[in-house]
Design an enzyme around this catalytic site. Structure first.
Site, mmCIF file in Angstrom:
data_model
loop_
_atom_site.group_PDB
_atom_site.id
_atom_site.type_symbol
_atom_site.label_atom_id
_atom_site.label_comp_id
_atom_site.label_asym_id
_atom_site.label_seq_id
_atom_site.Cartn_x
_atom_site.Cartn_y
_atom_site.Cartn_z
ATOM 1 N N SER A 4 6.067 -5.647 7.543
ATOM 2 C CA SER A 4 6.663 -6.940 7.234
ATOM 3 C C SER A 4 8.123 -6.971 7.653
ATOM 4 C CB SER A 4 6.553 -7.139 5.720
ATOM 5 O OG SER A 4 7.395 -8.167 5.276
ATOM 6 N N TYR B 237 7.434 -3.763 -3.695
ATOM 7 C CA TYR B 237 6.550 -4.178 -2.607
ATOM 8 C C TYR B 237 7.197 -3.865 -1.253
ATOM 9 C CZ TYR B 237 4.964 -7.197 1.113
ATOM 10 O OH TYR B 237 4.581 -7.644 2.346
ATOM 11 N N LYS C 133 6.371 -0.953 2.044
ATOM 12 C CA LYS C 133 6.264 -1.173 3.497
ATOM 13 C C LYS C 133 7.155 -0.177 4.243
ATOM 14 C CE LYS C 133 3.232 -4.390 3.310
ATOM 15 N NZ LYS C 133 1.837 -4.018 3.646
#
Ligand code: WQD
Length: 345
Positions: free
Chosen positions: A128, A153, A157
Site C-alpha cells: 500500500s 495495519y 505492510k
C-alpha cells in the site's frame, strides 16, 4: 490439451481479490481461492462465475493455519500466489494490533515458508501507499522514502515488505513482486462484484455511494483547511479492474521467470492527484446524483496528499490505469444500486 497454470489467490472473495480472480480467469489461468470469509461471503463466487463463466475452486480456510495451507498445496499444483488475505481497517488495527500482526504476518510467513517445499516460484504481495506516510514530495516513486507507519495495519505492510525482501535475499528459490496500491475504488462494470463494506464504511467511496442512495444522511468531508488547492486531502484513486489487471501481469512475469530482480516493487496508481471535493464533483457529474455533504473536522492520522508516479509499472509491466474516473464513479454507483436491488444494503 495444455494444462492451465494454477494460481492461488488468498483472500480471493474480498474486494480486490475477487476482481483479480476474474481477470486471471479471463486471461486463461486456473484459479484457486482460499478465504476465511471473515470479511466477504460465498456469493462472491457466483459473481465471479456469472462474469467469467467459470467457477474458481474455493477452499474455505484460514491462511494462518499451516495445516490448511499444506493440504491445499498438496492437492493443487500451484505455480504462483497472489496474497490478498489480510485485515485492512486502519482504525480497527489501532484497537486490535495483535489481530493485525497475527493475520497479516503469520499468513505471509506461512506462505513464504511453504513455497519452496511445494515448488511455488512466484509471490505477488498486496502492499500500500501507506508505506510512504506523508511524502516529502509528490508524486512518489518506488524510491521515495518509506516512513514510520502510523497504524499497526500500515506497519504490517512495511514489515511484510521487509520479510519478503529478507526471505528472497536469503536465497529462497522464489521471486516476489510487491505492488503498492494507492486508493482502489469502483467495481466491475457488470456490477456483479464490488466492495462490500462491513458496517459503517470508513473509506470515502462506499460512504459516498451509501449517502447518494440514502442509507447515510450526509457525507462528512474530513477537513477543508489543508494546504491543498481546495483545502481537502488529495489521493490517487485507481479503478479496481485496472488494479486487478496489474496482478495478472505481475504473476505472469514471475511464473514465466521474466523478472529483472528477485524482488520487484511497483506503484499502482493513475499518476493524478484528485481532491476529496473534486471526487465528489466527479461522482455527481458522472451519475447526475447529488451527494449531500458537510465539511467537518480533520480525521486523525490522515495524510494530506499522496499520489503515485506509476512510470515504472507503465514501462516495465506495460500496464496503465486508464479507466476514466467518471467511468469508475459510474461503476461504484451501479454497484451500490445492485446492492439495493438485491436487498443486500
Ligand atoms: C480518502 C480521503 C479522508 C471518508 C486508507 C488506508 C490505506 C489504503 C486505503 C487499504 C481521506 C477522506 C474519507 C469519509 C472523508 N489501504 N474521507 N470522508 O485514508 O486514503 O487510505 O484506505 O486498505 O492504507 O489508509 O482512504 O477512503 O479512508 O480516505 O472526507 O467519510 O477521503 O479524510 O482524505 P485513505 P479513505
Amino acid at each position: 490439451m495444455k494444462e492451465k497454470t494454477k494460481i492461488l489467490v488468498t483472500g480471493g472473495t474480498g474486494y480486490i481479490g475477487s476482481h483479480t480472480a476474474v481477470e486471471l480467469i479471463n486471461a486463461g489461468y486456473d484459479v484457486v481461492i482460499i478465504d476465511n470469509l471473515s470479511n466477504s461471503n460465498r456469493e462472491v463466487l457466483d459473481g465471479i462465475e456469472a462474469i467469467t463463466g467459470v467457477r474458481p475452486t474455493f477452499v474455505e480456510g484460514d491462511c494462518t493455519d499451516m495445516d490448511t495451507l499444506r493440504r491445499l498445496f498438496s492437492e493443487h499444483n500451484i505455480k504462483g500466489i497472489i496474497n490478498f488475505a489480510a485485515s485492512k481497517a486502519v482504525g480497527e488495527s489501532i484497537h486490535k494490533p495483535l489481530l493485525y500482526y497475527r493475520n497479516n504476518l503469520v499468513t505471509l510467513m506461512n506462505l513464504l515458508e511453504l513455497m519452496p517445499e511445494f515448488g511455488v516460484k512466484g509471490f505477488v504481495f498486496s502492499s500500500s501507499c501507506t508505506v510512504y506516510g506523508e511524502p516529502d514530495e509528490n508524486p512518489v516513486t518506488e524510491r521515495s522514502q518509506r516512513k514510520e507507519a502510523t497504524s499497526p495495519y500500515g506497519n504490517t505492510k512495511r514489515i511484510s515488505e521487509d520479510i519478503i525482501r529478507d526471505t528472497v535475499h536469503s536465497g529462497a528459490p522464489i521471486g516476489a513482486i510487491i505492488l503498492r496500491y494507492f486508493n482502489p475504488v469502483g467495481a466491475h462494470p457488470s456490477a456483479l462484484i464490488g466492495e462490500l463494506p462491513n458496517g459503517v464504511p470508513q473509506n470515502l467511496i462506499p460512504y459516498l455511494t451509501q449517502t447518494a442512495i440514502g442509507i447515510r444522511k450526509e457525507l462528512s468531508v474530513f477537513g477543508n483547511d489543508y494546504p491543498t488547492r481546495d483545502g481537502s486531502c488529495i489521493r490517487d484513486f485507481i479503478n479496481v479492474v485496472d488494479l486487478a489487471k496489474a496482478h495478472v501481469i505481475a504473476v505472469q512475469r514471475l511464473v514465466e521467470g521474466k523478472t529483472a530482480e528477485p524482488v520487484e516493487i511497483f506503484n499502482l496508481g493513475t499518476g493524478d492527484g484528485v481532491s476529496v471535493l473534486e471526487l465528489i464533483n466527479t461522482f455527481e457529474e458522472a451519475t447526475g446524483v447529488k451527494v449531500p455533504y458537510r465539511i467537518t473536522g480533520r480525521r486523525e492520522g490522515d495524510i494530506i496528499q499522496v499520489w503515485a508516479d506509476p512510470t515504472r509499472a507503465n514501462t516495465v509491466l506495460g500496464w496503465k490505469a486508464d479507466t476514466p474516473l467518471t467511468d469508475t464513479m459510474r461503476s461504484a454507483w451501479k454497484w451500490q444500486q445492485h446492492l439495493r436491488e438485491k436487498g443486500i444494503m
